[in-house]
Scaffold this motif. Structure first.
Motif, mmCIF file in Angstrom:
data_model
loop_
_atom_site.group_PDB
_atom_site.id
_atom_site.type_symbol
_atom_site.label_atom_id
_atom_site.label_comp_id
_atom_site.label_asym_id
_atom_site.label_seq_id
_atom_site.Cartn_x
_atom_site.Cartn_y
_atom_site.Cartn_z
ATOM 1 N N HIS A 34 0.791 -1.228 0.000
ATOM 2 C CA HIS A 34 0.000 0.000 0.000
ATOM 3 C C HIS A 34 0.823 1.277 0.000
ATOM 4 O O HIS A 34 0.253 2.367 -0.047
ATOM 5 N N VAL A 35 2.138 1.153 0.079
ATOM 6 C CA VAL A 35 3.008 2.326 0.146
ATOM 7 C C VAL A 35 4.264 2.120 -0.692
ATOM 8 O O VAL A 35 4.597 0.997 -1.064
ATOM 9 N N VAL A 36 4.947 3.237 -0.944
ATOM 10 C CA VAL A 36 6.256 3.212 -1.588
ATOM 11 C C VAL A 36 7.220 3.926 -0.651
ATOM 12 O O VAL A 36 6.953 5.046 -0.210
ATOM 13 N N TYR A 37 8.315 3.258 -0.328
ATOM 14 C CA TYR A 37 9.363 3.845 0.502
ATOM 15 C C TYR A 37 10.416 4.446 -0.423
ATOM 16 O O TYR A 37 10.783 3.829 -1.434
ATOM 17 N N LYS A 38 10.904 5.625 -0.062
ATOM 18 C CA LYS A 38 11.955 6.275 -0.832
ATOM 19 C C LYS A 38 13.140 6.529 0.096
ATOM 20 O O LYS A 38 13.018 7.259 1.079
ATOM 21 N N VAL A 39 14.259 5.890 -0.216
ATOM 22 C CA VAL A 39 15.500 6.105 0.523
ATOM 23 C C VAL A 39 16.241 7.199 -0.232
ATOM 24 O O VAL A 39 16.686 7.000 -1.359
ATOM 25 N N ASN A 40 16.350 8.374 0.391
ATOM 26 C CA ASN A 40 16.841 9.564 -0.286
ATOM 27 C C ASN A 40 18.308 9.798 0.030
ATOM 28 O O ASN A 40 18.694 9.902 1.197
ATOM 29 N N ASN A 41 19.128 9.935 -1.014
ATOM 30 C CA ASN A 41 20.571 10.117 -0.826
ATOM 31 C C ASN A 41 20.980 11.584 -0.674
ATOM 32 O O ASN A 41 22.169 11.889 -0.581
ATOM 33 N N LEU A 42 20.006 12.492 -0.667
ATOM 34 C CA LEU A 42 20.221 13.934 -0.472
ATOM 35 C C LEU A 42 21.009 14.584 -1.611
ATOM 36 O O LEU A 42 21.456 15.717 -1.468
ATOM 37 N N LEU A 43 21.174 13.894 -2.727
ATOM 38 C CA LEU A 43 21.942 14.443 -3.840
ATOM 39 C C LEU A 43 21.314 15.722 -4.390
ATOM 40 O O LEU A 43 22.007 16.700 -4.642
ATOM 41 N N ASN A 44 19.989 15.747 -4.557
ATOM 42 C CA ASN A 44 19.330 16.942 -5.089
ATOM 43 C C ASN A 44 19.112 18.005 -4.024
ATOM 44 O O ASN A 44 19.253 19.193 -4.290
ATOM 45 N N ILE A 84 11.508 8.193 3.448
ATOM 46 C CA ILE A 84 10.155 8.730 3.495
ATOM 47 C C ILE A 84 9.220 7.737 2.823
ATOM 48 O O ILE A 84 9.656 6.894 2.026
ATOM 49 N N VAL A 85 7.964 7.814 3.164
ATOM 50 C CA VAL A 85 6.989 6.853 2.653
ATOM 51 C C VAL A 85 5.803 7.629 2.079
ATOM 52 O O VAL A 85 5.453 8.704 2.574
ATOM 53 N N GLN A 86 5.225 7.064 1.032
ATOM 54 C CA GLN A 86 4.158 7.724 0.287
ATOM 55 C C GLN A 86 3.124 6.666 -0.087
ATOM 56 O O GLN A 86 3.479 5.509 -0.325
ATOM 57 N N PRO A 87 1.842 7.045 -0.161
ATOM 58 C CA PRO A 87 0.842 6.060 -0.596
ATOM 59 C C PRO A 87 1.175 5.523 -1.982
ATOM 60 O O PRO A 87 1.656 6.255 -2.848
ATOM 61 N N ARG A 88 0.933 4.252 -2.175
ATOM 62 C CA ARG A 88 1.131 3.628 -3.488
ATOM 63 C C ARG A 88 -0.151 3.793 -4.296
ATOM 64 O O ARG A 88 -1.241 3.508 -3.804
ATOM 65 N N ILE A 89 -0.018 4.257 -5.512
ATOM 66 C CA ILE A 89 -1.161 4.433 -6.395
ATOM 67 C C ILE A 89 -1.268 3.176 -7.252
ATOM 68 O O ILE A 89 -0.476 2.968 -8.177
ATOM 69 N N ALA A 90 -2.223 2.315 -6.905
ATOM 70 C CA ALA A 90 -2.368 1.034 -7.600
ATOM 71 C C ALA A 90 -3.075 1.227 -8.943
ATOM 72 O O ALA A 90 -3.845 2.169 -9.132
#
Length: 153
Positions: A34-44, A84-90
């Protein structure tokens, strides 16, 4: 502090978040039911503070895909990467640029001369292109990734 408060995720454990998904310049993604996790490397963003400011702006503009903080991942004594985590759009597909332009206009943004770049009186938003915007089976639009900055006055 993250370890003491239960918000530390050793980098070796990030695969427990979900199935590896598409990754970009700044995020490795892990897709769960139900979610998508994003591991952010802080590059941007360059810093955790700047990333969290961007997250807050995203949540104000695009509440249907609001982010939540999940943890800090990393290698002990070497790296720290916010997760960070975000709802997954199925059952979604990339939106067309015409759909995106119409959606952003409905939110009160004006197109600029650059494709996928919009402004209003408070924010400049860019990278709003099909790879970052989804449309579901009902025609609802979801911005899942965007670059955002507040316009100084």
């Amino acid at each position: 502090m993250a370890k003491a408060d239960g918000y530390w995720l050793p980098m070796a454990d990030v695969f427990s978040l979900g199935v590896p998904g598409p990754s970009g310049n700044e995020n490795d993604t892990y897709v769960a039911d139900h979610v998508v996790y994003k591991v952010n490397n802080l590059l941007n963003s360059g810093s955790i503070v700047k990333l969290l400011r961007k997250v807050l702006m995203h949540n104000l503009i695009f509440p249907d895909t609001a982010y939540s903080f999940h943890a800090f991942a990393g290698f002990d004594g070497r790296t720290v990467q916010p997760v960070i985590v975000q709802p997954r759009i199925a059952n979604a597909r990339p939106a067309t640029q015409i759909m995106i332009d119409t959606y952003m206009a409905a939110l009160g943004f004006q197109k600029t001369t650059s494709v996928g770049r919009f402004t209003n009186s408070q924010y400049e938003v860019w990278d709003i292109v099909p790879r970052n915007v989804l449309v579901d089976d009902e025609g609802d639009i979801f911005v899942v990734d965007a670059e955002i900055k507040q316009i100084s006055k």
